[in-house]
Design an enzyme around this catalytic site. Structure first.
Site, PDB file in Angstrom:
ATOM      1  N   ARG A 192       5.441  -0.353  -5.347  1.00  0.00           N
ATOM      2  CA  ARG A 192       5.034   0.891  -4.662  1.00  0.00           C
ATOM      3  C   ARG A 192       4.323   1.744  -5.672  1.00  0.00           C
ATOM      4  O   ARG A 192       4.811   1.938  -6.776  1.00  0.00           O
ATOM      5  CB  ARG A 192       6.263   1.659  -4.176  1.00  0.00           C
ATOM      6  CG  ARG A 192       6.791   1.198  -2.874  1.00  0.00           C
ATOM      7  CD  ARG A 192       7.699   2.262  -2.236  1.00  0.00           C
ATOM      8  NE  ARG A 192       8.178   1.815  -0.954  1.00  0.00           N
ATOM      9  CZ  ARG A 192       9.318   1.169  -0.768  1.00  0.00           C
ATOM     10  NH1 ARG A 192      10.093   0.907  -1.788  1.00  0.00           N
ATOM     11  NH2 ARG A 192       9.677   0.789   0.437  1.00  0.00           N
ATOM     12  N   ALA A 196       0.044   3.379  -2.345  1.00  0.00           N
ATOM     13  CA  ALA A 196       0.154   2.164  -1.552  1.00  0.00           C
ATOM     14  C   ALA A 196       1.519   1.514  -1.681  1.00  0.00           C
ATOM     15  O   ALA A 196       2.271   1.775  -2.617  1.00  0.00           O
ATOM     16  CB  ALA A 196      -0.920   1.178  -2.033  1.00  0.00           C
ATOM     17  N   LYS A 212      -1.999  -5.051  -0.519  1.00  0.00           N
ATOM     18  CA  LYS A 212      -1.871  -3.618  -0.842  1.00  0.00           C
ATOM     19  C   LYS A 212      -2.210  -2.829   0.415  1.00  0.00           C
ATOM     20  O   LYS A 212      -3.355  -2.810   0.863  1.00  0.00           O
ATOM     21  CB  LYS A 212      -2.819  -3.283  -2.006  1.00  0.00           C
ATOM     22  CG  LYS A 212      -2.718  -1.849  -2.480  1.00  0.00           C
ATOM     23  CD  LYS A 212      -3.450  -1.656  -3.802  1.00  0.00           C
ATOM     24  CE  LYS A 212      -3.527  -0.209  -4.211  1.00  0.00           C
ATOM     25  NZ  LYS A 212      -4.123  -0.032  -5.537  1.00  0.00           N
ATOM     26  N   ASP A 308      -6.598   4.587 -15.568  1.00  0.00           N
ATOM     27  CA  ASP A 308      -5.144   4.580 -15.327  1.00  0.00           C
ATOM     28  C   ASP A 308      -4.509   3.353 -15.984  1.00  0.00           C
ATOM     29  O   ASP A 308      -3.703   2.656 -15.370  1.00  0.00           O
ATOM     30  CB  ASP A 308      -4.864   4.624 -13.818  1.00  0.00           C
ATOM     31  CG  ASP A 308      -3.479   5.173 -13.504  1.00  0.00           C
ATOM     32  OD1 ASP A 308      -2.822   5.705 -14.429  1.00  0.00           O
ATOM     33  OD2 ASP A 308      -3.045   5.072 -12.341  1.00  0.00           O
TER      34      ASP A 308
HETATM   35  N1  LIG Z   1      -1.447  -8.826  -7.226  1.00  0.00           N
HETATM   36  C1  LIG Z   1      -0.210  -8.362  -7.440  1.00  0.00           C
HETATM   37  N2  LIG Z   1       0.790  -9.202  -7.719  1.00  0.00           N
HETATM   38  C2  LIG Z   1       2.053  -8.760  -7.940  1.00  0.00           C
HETATM   39  N3  LIG Z   1       2.410  -7.463  -7.893  1.00  0.00           N
HETATM   40  C3  LIG Z   1       1.457  -6.553  -7.611  1.00  0.00           C
HETATM   41  C4  LIG Z   1       0.100  -6.950  -7.370  1.00  0.00           C
HETATM   42  N4  LIG Z   1      -0.632  -5.832  -7.144  1.00  0.00           N
HETATM   43  C5  LIG Z   1       0.221  -4.799  -7.235  1.00  0.00           C
HETATM   44  N5  LIG Z   1       1.476  -5.221  -7.520  1.00  0.00           N
HETATM   45  C6  LIG Z   1       2.672  -4.374  -7.714  1.00  0.00           C
HETATM   46  O1  LIG Z   1       2.543  -3.189  -6.943  1.00  0.00           O
HETATM   47  C7  LIG Z   1       2.553  -2.033  -7.794  1.00  0.00           C
HETATM   48  C8  LIG Z   1       1.659  -0.950  -7.216  1.00  0.00           C
HETATM   49  O2  LIG Z   1       0.323  -1.441  -7.120  1.00  0.00           O
HETATM   50  P1  LIG Z   1      -0.927  -0.493  -7.416  1.00  0.00           P
HETATM   51  O3  LIG Z   1      -0.800   0.047  -8.805  1.00  0.00           O
HETATM   52  O4  LIG Z   1      -2.170  -1.243  -7.107  1.00  0.00           O
HETATM   53  O5  LIG Z   1      -0.679   0.673  -6.335  1.00  0.00           O
HETATM   54  P2  LIG Z   1      -1.154   2.192  -6.391  1.00  0.00           P
HETATM   55  O6  LIG Z   1      -0.567   2.885  -5.200  1.00  0.00           O
HETATM   56  O7  LIG Z   1      -2.644   2.233  -6.508  1.00  0.00           O
HETATM   57  O8  LIG Z   1      -0.465   2.693  -7.728  1.00  0.00           O
HETATM   58  P3  LIG Z   1      -0.732   4.010  -8.589  1.00  0.00           P
HETATM   59  O9  LIG Z   1       0.278   5.009  -8.146  1.00  0.00           O
HETATM   60  O10 LIG Z   1      -0.515   3.549 -10.001  1.00  0.00           O
HETATM   61  O11 LIG Z   1      -2.143   4.433  -8.332  1.00  0.00           O
HETATM   62  C9  LIG Z   1       2.143  -2.562  -9.181  1.00  0.00           C
HETATM   63  O12 LIG Z   1       2.669  -1.768 -10.220  1.00  0.00           O
HETATM   64  C10 LIG Z   1       2.782  -3.948  -9.175  1.00  0.00           C
HETATM   65  O13 LIG Z   1       4.169  -3.874  -9.513  1.00  0.00           O
END
Ligand SMILES: Nc1ncnc2c1ncn2[C@@H]1O[C@H](COP(=O)(O)OP(=O)(O)OP(=O)(O)O)[C@@H](O)[C@H]1O
Length: 501
Positions: A192, A196, A212, A308
């Site tokens: 999380r 997303a 995602k 980031d």
């Molecule tokens: N391809 C993947 N395989 C495994 N785990 C994943 C993958 N993509 C994302 N994750 C997991 O999901 C988490 C959140 O993904 P992501 O950082 O893309 O989301 P975000 O909402 O954009 O986060 P942030 O708050 O950092 O902007 C990651 O830290 C990771 O633990």
């Protein structure tokens, strides 16, 4: 598909003045190249007050980007144009126009260009493939019994595009993703973020995926966020960046990646499975991440500033190969711009470079600072900010200066580490977290330092200064030599902002 085109095109022109959409900061972004440095920050503030002129500037910028076939916006525009041409009946006289539109995409990254073409074509002819079976993989996500009724004989042409992740992007239907993730079963949530939820899933042929699902904000904000990340990742192709497979815009916004089975570095380093992170693996993660970041800064058509870099945004493959993910904040800087200015702070506390916080400056060196913090995390096993909001940088810097390296090393390593590699990591980390961005190395230099190819660590400061090319933030900070009191005051300020937000 008309609906898709409306969804995409409208935010491009109206909602999203720039592909950097996680921020509401676009109205104040300072892109003018010829501005006197001293007035830049003031000018950004003035623009904040005058949203009409800021908006005008952004509109102009948007128009410019649309004409630029190498920008994410330009690429999307070209693809959309091509889609509208080809969605008409494609009479023979239009063939030339279609070919021209193809050429107009003009992305020098051939794979990315063909991916976009394919992506938009597929998007128009949405796949309705249902899953046929699920191989009994031990790491497979929870699959509902509802899938038992999936018809193994249902097929369509688009399925072939799923089979080869390397050469195609896929437009998934919501049904594809629901089946792959067991209807977004909460048990399949693997991460999380602020924007997303990420679900693990499995495709019919057994490929493991991470879906995602954008959850935060209004539909317009989600579309903007989606396009922001899409505009960058579809152009990125490196062993140390996350593998993008495709997306879905039905019933929400979804980005689909290849699953990184070990999750993120953050989860591993600060979770119960920390012992898996032996020294050699940590060193491998440091080198690979540096390679990936060097590629973004120096190996792409344009400089990509990730903005980031942190342990949670480094995914790990089964053999501990790091992959940089989460391009939602990333900025694609035109060549002629030395830097980018933002007025809204986004990113992660504990990783901010001082010039970013103080002046809103974004350039390669702000990523280098965050990378330095990441190196410290790998060495010490500490988080960038601990539970009591203590900064790892503030704790580690005096130890680095006094060369008390042993005190820095993560006790959970039990003394099992390579001394030379440790020295390389610590000396590189201390350069990367220099207050003055001028004294920080570029990522290509970081790669050389980490692999022991460059000897400038031992040269005096002035020599180092000459060896490094100046960026805008370097020039600015050269005249504002931070002392430790100032730095502490900055950090207090950062904390105040963090608590207030
Ligand atoms: N391809 C993947 N395989 C495994 N785990 C994943 C993958 N993509 C994302 N994750 C997991 O999901 C988490 C959140 O993904 P992501 O950082 O893309 O989301 P975000 O909402 O954009 O986060 P942030 O708050 O950092 O902007 C990651 O830290 C990771 O633990």
């Amino acid at each position: 598909m008309v609906v898709d085109k409306i969804n995409i095109a409208s935010p491009l022109c109206c909602v999203l003045p720039m592909y950097d959409s996680k921020h509401s900061s676009y109205a104040t972004e300072e892109d003018s190249n010829d501005l006197n440095h001293a007035t830049k920050h003031k000018r950004a503030n003035a623009m904040l007050m005058n949203s009409a002129s800021a908006h005008d500037l952004r509109c102009l910028q948007v128009e410019k980007e649309k004409q630029d076939p190498e920008s994410p916006r330009g690429t999307i525009e070209a693809c959309l144009n091509r889609c509208s041409i080809s969605s008409s009946e494609d009479p023979p006289q239009n063939k030339e126009a279609i070919e021209n539109a193809d050429a107009d995409v003009g992305c020098k990254n051939h794979r990315a260009s063909s991916n976009w073409g394919k992506f938009f074509k597929l998007w128009k002819r949405r796949s309705v493939k249902r899953l046929s079976s699920f191989p009994p993989l031990s790491c497979a996500p929870v699959i509902s019994k509802r899938n038992k009724n999936a018809d193994p004989n249902v097929d369509d042409l688009n399925l072939h595009d799923i089979y080869d992740f390397q050469s195609s992007l896929h437009s998934f239907s919501i049904n594809d993703l629901e089946i792959a993730t067991d209807y977004f079963n909460p048990e399949n949530i693997i991460g999380r973020g602020g924007y997303a939820e990420v679900y693990q899933g499995i495709l019919p042929e057994g490929k493991l995926i991470a879906v995602k699902r954008l959850t935060k904000g209004t539909p317009d904000e989600q579309t903007a966020e989606f396009l922001s990340e899409l505009g960058i990742i579809a152009h990125v192709d490196h062993p140390n960046t996350a593998k993008f497979i495709g997306c879905c815009t039905e019933s929400g916004m979804y980005l689909v990646f290849r699953l990184s089975p070990l999750g993120s570095l953050g989860t591993l380093l600060h979770g119960p499975s920390k012992d898996k992170l032996t020294w050699s693996r940590r060193y491998k993660v440091a080198l690979g991440t540096a390679d990936g970041l060097m590629y973004l800064h120096e190996g792409c058509q344009r400089r990509i500033i990730h903005r980031d870099i942190k342990a949670d945004n480094i995914l790990l493959t089964e053999d501990f190969q790091p992959q940089i993910c989460d391009f939602g904040l990333a900025k694609w800087l035109p060549k002629q711009l030395t830097h980018h200015n933002v007025s809204k702070f986004e990113g992660t506390f504990g990783y901010f470079a001082p010039e970013y916080f103080m002046h809103g400056i974004v350039d390669e060196k702000t990523d280098v600072f965050s990378f330095g913090v990441l190196l410290l995390e790998l060495i010490t096993g500490h988080a960038a900010l601990d539970e009591s909001q203590q900064s790892l940088v503030l704790w580690a810097r005096p130890l680095l200066e006094k060369k008390e390296i042993k005190q820095l090393v993560d006790p959970s390593l039990g003394g099992e580490y390579d001394r030379d590699e440790l020295n390389r990591l610590t000396s590189t980390a201390s350069l990367c977290i220099e207050q003055s961005s001028l004294l920080r190395p570029r990522m290509s230099q970081v790669v050389e330092l980490l692999s022991g190819q460059q000897g400038f660590v031992v040269t005096p400061r002035e020599e180092k200064r000459k060896m490094m090319q100046r960026t805008y933030s370097e020039e600015l900070l050269d005249s504002i030599e931070y002392n430790s009191t100032r730095h502490l005051r900055d950090l207090d300020h950062i904390r105040e902002v963090a608590l207030a937000s």
